[in-house]
Design a protein around this motif. Structure first.
Motif, PDB file in Angstrom:
ATOM      1  N   LEU A 174       0.743  -1.288   0.228  1.00  0.00           N
ATOM      2  CA  LEU A 174      -0.170  -0.034   0.267  1.00  0.00           C
ATOM      3  C   LEU A 174       0.508   1.233  -0.324  1.00  0.00           C
ATOM      4  O   LEU A 174       0.487   2.354  -0.426  1.00  0.00           O
ATOM      5  N   ASN A 178       0.603   3.551  -2.571  1.00  0.00           N
ATOM      6  CA  ASN A 178       0.712   5.745  -2.406  1.00  0.00           C
ATOM      7  C   ASN A 178       1.704   6.072  -3.599  1.00  0.00           C
ATOM      8  O   ASN A 178       1.296   7.345  -3.829  1.00  0.00           O
ATOM      9  N   GLY A 203      -4.459   3.147   2.976  1.00  0.00           N
ATOM     10  CA  GLY A 203      -4.211   3.309   1.075  1.00  0.00           C
ATOM     11  C   GLY A 203      -5.126   3.518   0.056  1.00  0.00           C
ATOM     12  O   GLY A 203      -6.116   4.333   1.445  1.00  0.00           O
ATOM     13  N   ILE A 205      -8.154   3.063  -1.323  1.00  0.00           N
ATOM     14  CA  ILE A 205      -8.568   1.430  -0.978  1.00  0.00           C
ATOM     15  C   ILE A 205      -9.927   1.950  -2.418  1.00  0.00           C
ATOM     16  O   ILE A 205     -10.740   2.934  -1.779  1.00  0.00           O
TER      17      ILE A 205
END
Ligand code: SF4
Ligand code: SF4
Length: 452
Positions: A174, A178, A203, A205
């Motif tokens: 993650l 990012n 993250g 998501i």
């Protein structure tokens, strides 16, 4: 449509080869759809019968012919070819601008022993993904897909295993996503979602895909822990936790003859839990099918059409299922929701075009259906870069214009040639047909969404 009179046999007209014409299920009405020209009509029984005769060439009716020409159901062959070429080029252009879905598999191991798992025969030689593999993956996609819109899907095995080392790997994935500014989807069995909420919140998501195969008793019989043990209640808590933390959930039911009768029960459960009212909640239904090796109980499997016939039958008695899950029935749901047809689908298989898969061993695969199969590897991104260009070309070139058998098929622009992996499993060739029962699905879909 105008009334027809039977006269002398007609002069020959060119009915578009992309017309899909049939009777609506459980109704006397008919439909006609043409994805090349973007037209669709519902016809009364009388109109439909007359059109059937007209299509057979046994009626000559200038008024009907004029109307069919105006809507592109009849058009000169050369015009049709020209339009087909133009739409094909539009399709290729649009696809090049499409978002690419990049799957990453950090492990093939899993804490479940589902009755139908297609990955249960995979070797899992190593549990953990080193940071260097993740770094190599991000380096590869940064170069290879530079300038393309893209997102990552973390897949398994089960990626959200409840161990410190696994959590560290997901946290790092993650973090790297990012840094690259990429959204992430996670495909999980959902068992340890609660334990992962804080990590997932770090993250970008896009969606968490979780599988529930029915209500508690049915689900627990199919999707249980290795060594036994129910999983339903914990997954439900995980879904609740995601929604409470603004993490979108895509709930998937994998259906076969063993659990389809529990679809109304699962729908009711989700409605009662108010999941279906949450804009962050959506659903999908997948057909359990023989992907890589024989199922323990192959007689339980639906064909593509028998699954949708079963859903259609359930909808008659339990219409509230539509609050939980709206079957696509080919392009019918799209037509009902948008008031127009989708663009022609020259290719239904995104593999090596808008979908790629990568795993922790450093291998590159065409898509999720092929990831982890050693003989489907297209090369490596780690420890060194290698690519089998001729095999990649084979996947990249697959569409209805390159598959023998699709070129004369009237369903091609709705079907798109189906799935390359299923086709290859059947024939040994990527570039071969995986036929979709488009006409039969439209018969059900028009009945469900449009015959009012
Ligand atoms: S895969 Fe089969 S149904 Fe689909 S377009 Fe090709 S021939 Fe037609
Ligand atoms: S091969 Fe099948 S599963 Fe893979 S991307 Fe194509 S359609 Fe999807």
């Amino acid at each position: 449509m105008p009334r027809l009179t039977r006269t002398n046999p007609s002069t020959k007209v060119n009915f578009s080869k992309h017309n899909i014409f049939s009777k609506i299920a459980g109704s006397d009405n008919y439909f006609i759809v043409n994805l090349l020209t973007g037209n669709a009509d519902i016809l009364s029984a009388d109109e439909g019968n007359q059109l059937s005769e007209f299509l057979k060439g046994s009626i000559n009716n200038p008024a009907l012919q004029k109307e069919l020409e105006a809507k592109g159901y009849i058009m000169p062959e050369e015009d049709e070819k020209r339009l087909y070429r133009a739409k094909y080029l539009d399709f290729i252009d649009a696809r090049e601008k499409d978002e690419v879905q990049l799957f990453f598999v950090p492990n093939y191991s899993c804490n479940f022993a589902c009755t139908y798992c297609y990955q249960d025969e995979y070797a899992n030689p190593r549990e953990h993904t080193g940071r260097e593999v993740v770094d190599a993956f991000f380096n590869y996609i940064g170069v290879e897909f530079a300038g393309r819109k893209k997102y990552i899907t973390i897949f398994g095995g089960e990626p959200l295993l409840n161990s410190a080392s696994q959590k560290e790997q997901i946290r790092y994935l993650l973090e790297k996503s990012n840094e690259a500014g990429l959204e992430v989807c996670v495909v999980t069995n959902g068992y340890s979602l609660e334990e992962y909420i804080d990590i997932l919140k770090t993250g970008l998501i896009r969606e968490i895909q979780v599988t529930l195969d029915g209500t508690a008793a049915v689900h627990n019989q199919r999707r249980f822990l290795k060594g036994g043990g129910p999983t339903f209640d914990k997954i439900v808590k995980g879904v609740d936790a995601c929604l409470a933390n603004n993490l979108p959930v895509n709930l998937r039911m994998v259906a076969d003859r063993e659990n389809i009768s529990d679809l109304p029960g699962l729908a009711k459960f989700a409605i009662d839990r108010r999941w279906t009212l949450n804009p962050l909640f959506k659903t999908q239904l997948g057909r359990n099918y023989e992907l890589h090796h024989c199922q323990a109980t192959p007689n339980n499997l639906f064909s593509r059409i028998s699954l949708y016939e079963a859903i259609f039958d359930l909808l008659q008695d339990h219409p509230y299922i539509l609050e939980f899950f709206k079957p696509a029935f080919s392009i019918s749901k799209f037509l009902a929701e948008n008031g127009n047809l989708p663009d022609p689908l020259f290719d239904g298989c995104p593999a090596c075009k808008t979908e790629w898969a990568f795993d922790y061993t450093g291998h590159i695969f065409p898509c999720t259906a092929t990831v982890g199969k050693a003989d489907e590897s297209l090369g490596t991104f780690y420890p060194e870069l290698s690519r089998n260009i001729s095999r990649i070309n084979e996947w990249e070139n697959r569409d209805v214009t390159s598959i023998d058998g699709c070129s004369s098929c009237s369903l091609q622009l709705a079907c798109g040639g189906g799935c390359g992996s299923v086709a290859k499993n059947r024939t040994g060739q990527v570039c071969s047909t995986d036929c979709r029962p488009v006409k039969e699905l439209l018969e059900l879909g028009f009945a469900t969404y449009l015959n009012t």
